[in-house]
Design a protein around this motif. Structure first.
Motif: not given
Ligand SMILES: CC(C)(COP(=O)(O)OP(=O)(O)OC[C@H]1O[C@@H](n2cnc3c(N)ncnc32)[C@H](O)[C@@H]1OP(=O)(O)O)[C@@H](O)C(=O)NCCC(=O)NCCS
Length: 296
Positions: A26-30, A100-106, A129-132
């Protein structure tokens, strides 16, 4: 961990092969000031045991992360003519809210994702993915402003089943959201997801103020007991016990049926609800029954 929690976590592990991958987190972009002080404290759920990746939208070195977010969002919403302008993301999401959402290792991105997504430069994780979600002036209530997943751009065989659903679930859990409102279009596949986070009350059935008048505006008291039913497809017995079918139907192909329900809402004849099991089973264009609490 109680038995119910363990069972639901096991079901997730079984139904979602990507869940246990170390390459997906999961990621948090904040922005700094909007960090949640005590994440995941309100809802008792043990699904999200992986440490999130943290990204700062105001840090220039992390611009590639935002570029991936835009790319996926714009591609996902292009067909419905609702791609999010950059200023909307900045002014209405990043500044007041939480992304937030989920992220994959590049480094380990599968070939089909590499082929789908442009390379936006040096970044360790790529969002899938993206959830705001944005807090409102009404204490405890948040507005779900955007949800999308890379699945809508992938062939079925390559999809990450549950990605969209789990992205919103993660955000609601992480930010301790009590009440969640939102908007989507009648007949949208997103309704299958939105109806499973808590009993979904229709607070607006027609919205000509929006650029798409056939928009349903909803609100739900977040209840994690409903979440596993998204995967198990079991009927929601609590819903069946508490609510009854009315004679009202909303037909995604018939604007009049939306206006009719909207007028009833305005005349305070509600509250009106949708049944998650029905939404889940139905074809997207099938009319949906409207429910009301029993004894109303
Ligand atoms: C709607 C969206 C977020 C769903 O995310 P997702 O990752 O594809 O969905 P999930 O894997 O979490 O959920 C899968 C379920 O949704 C259903 N679903 C997803 N897309 C669907 C579609 N286009 N038509 C019918 N059902 C669909 C699947 O059939 C599956 O249901 P099942 O468990 O009964 O098989 C995604 O398709 C998307 O980004 N769409 C474009 C943007 C959009 O419309 N966002 C919603 C705005 S409110």
């Amino acid at each position: 961990m109680d038995k119910k929690n363990t069972a639901s976590h096991n079901m997730i592990l079984e139904k979602i092969p990507w869940w246990s991958s170390e390459d997906i987190r999961p990621y948090v972009f904040v922005r700094d000031e909007n960090h949640i002080t005590h994440p995941g404290q309100r809802h008792r759920l043990n699904w999200f045991d992986k440490e999130p990746i943290y990204k700062d939208p105001l840090d220039l070195s992390e611009l590639p992360f935002a570029e991936y977010v835009y790319y996926i969002e714009n591609a996902a919403f292009g067909p419905s003519a609702m791609p999010m302008p950059r200023w909307v993301f900045y002014d209405c999401a990043v500044m007041p809210g939480f992304v937030c959402g989920f992220a994959h290792k590049k480094a380990t991105l599968p070939a089909y994702l590499k082929a789908l997504l442009p390379d936006f430069g040096p970044i360790d994780w790529v969002p899938l993915s993206l959830f705001i979600i944005i807090p409102t002036m009404h204490k405890g209530e948040w507005v779900a402003h955007n949800l999308c997943s890379v699945n809508s751009l992938l062939e079925k065989r390559d999809q990450f089943y549950g990605l969209g659903f789990l992205s919103k679930a993660f955000g609601l859990w992480y930010a301790n959201v009590e009440q969640c409102s939102g908007m989507t279009q009648w007949g949208s596949p997103a309704l299958k997801l939105h109806s499973h986070y808590g009993h979904l009350e229709v607070i607006g059935a027609y919205a000509p103020v929006h650029s798409h008048a056939k928009t349903v505006t909803y609100r739900a008291l977040v209840d994690t007991n409903n979440w596993e039913m998204f995967f198990s497809k079991e009927p929601d017995l609590v819903f069946l016990e508490q609510y009854e079918k009315t004679s009202l139907l909303v037909d995604p192909l018939n604007e009049e049926s939306m206006i009719d329900l909207q007028m009833k809402i305005q005349k305070k004849e509600g509250p009106f609800y949708l049944s998650a099991s029905e939404v889940s089973k139905n074809d997207l264009k099938t009319p949906l029954h409207i429910y009301r609490p029993k004894g109303y």
